[in-house]
Design a protein around this motif. Sequence first.
Motif, PDB file in Angstrom:
ATOM      1  N   GLU A 103       0.824  -1.205   0.000  1.00 13.61           N
ATOM      2  CA  GLU A 103       0.000   0.000   0.000  1.00 13.61           C
ATOM      3  C   GLU A 103       0.858   1.256   0.000  1.00 13.61           C
ATOM      4  N   GLN A 104       1.898   1.282   0.826  1.00 14.66           N
ATOM      5  CA  GLN A 104       2.774   2.446   0.884  1.00 14.66           C
ATOM      6  C   GLN A 104       3.552   2.620  -0.417  1.00 14.66           C
ATOM      7  N   LEU A 106       2.661   1.518  -3.379  1.00 15.39           N
ATOM      8  CA  LEU A 106       1.714   1.877  -4.437  1.00 15.39           C
ATOM      9  C   LEU A 106       1.368   3.356  -4.378  1.00 15.39           C
ATOM     10  N   SER A 107       1.234   3.873  -3.172  1.00 15.78           N
ATOM     11  CA  SER A 107       0.939   5.292  -3.005  1.00 15.78           C
ATOM     12  C   SER A 107       2.037   6.162  -3.621  1.00 15.78           C
ATOM     13  N   LYS A 108       3.288   5.727  -3.446  1.00 20.47           N
ATOM     14  CA  LYS A 108       4.422   6.468  -4.011  1.00 20.47           C
ATOM     15  C   LYS A 108       4.516   6.303  -5.522  1.00 20.47           C
ATOM     16  N   ILE A 110       2.029   6.164  -7.721  1.00 14.19           N
ATOM     17  CA  ILE A 110       1.020   6.899  -8.488  1.00 14.19           C
ATOM     18  C   ILE A 110       1.609   8.193  -9.040  1.00 14.19           C
ATOM     19  N   TRP A 139       1.910  -2.362 -12.872  1.00 16.91           N
ATOM     20  CA  TRP A 139       2.825  -1.743 -11.895  1.00 16.91           C
ATOM     21  C   TRP A 139       4.151  -2.469 -11.927  1.00 16.91           C
ATOM     22  N   ALA A 156      -5.543  -1.362  -3.539  1.00 18.42           N
ATOM     23  CA  ALA A 156      -5.937  -0.026  -4.000  1.00 18.42           C
ATOM     24  C   ALA A 156      -7.410   0.241  -3.712  1.00 18.42           C
ATOM     25  N   SER A 159      -7.842   0.734   0.193  1.00 18.07           N
ATOM     26  CA  SER A 159      -7.216   1.936   0.747  1.00 18.07           C
ATOM     27  C   SER A 159      -7.776   3.229   0.157  1.00 18.07           C
ATOM     28  N   LEU A 161      -6.864   4.233  -2.834  1.00 19.11           N
ATOM     29  CA  LEU A 161      -5.899   4.677  -3.840  1.00 19.11           C
ATOM     30  C   LEU A 161      -6.408   4.438  -5.261  1.00 19.11           C
ATOM     31  N   ALA A 164      -7.122   7.626  -7.353  1.00 19.20           N
ATOM     32  CA  ALA A 164      -5.956   8.301  -7.932  1.00 19.20           C
ATOM     33  C   ALA A 164      -5.364   7.472  -9.066  1.00 19.20           C
TER      34      ALA A 164
END
Length: 198
Positions: A103-104, A106-108, A110, A139, A156, A159, A161, A164
């Motif tokens: 999750e962390q 993937l957030s970076k 995007i 990804w 995603a 969370s 995400l 986005a």
Amino acid sequence: WLRVLSPSGTAQAHEANTPRRLGTPHVSGLERPDGEPLALGGESMIVRVSIGIGIYPDDGVDAEVLMKYADIALYQAKARGRNNYQFFAADMSHDFQERIFLEQALSKAIGTEQLFVQYQPLVDLASSRVIGLEALVRWRHPERGLVSPVAFIPIAEHSGLINAIGEHVLRLVCALLKAWQADMVPLVPVAVNASPRQ
């Protein structure tokens, strides 16, 4: 969240030494068949319950540890489709850490080149012509390489995400179509998958 506080302390904790046998009927009674409405204040509502359970003293002997493990179990309950309950199990801790890492990361990812789009052609069988494309997000993690959509799409979704990511994919598709148009490439419809949350 469901908390049960014992006013008698030690005696109650001793009785809870066999919680799976005693607790499961009570927990399962909170579940309702999917889609069955609940009458509340004259209104009909659909309520879905996800519950994570940490057991004293099997999983821990203090509230902080038990709440942590209950939270991990809750995450698993939601990941399995919601409207269910899960007891904490030791292997969940590893799965939970893996999901947090993804999750962390993937957030970076995007808005960067880590997330890219592959296009799957839609072919008319009669004429063998390409009549459209389906845009599929992929990804490529800098250390792990390609991460399966089966692994990151549910994360995603859970969370938030996914919103986005969807916007990122749309920008990439629009940029490609604009470039094709400028180069006089014949355009075909492009399907972009959208999450229900979008």
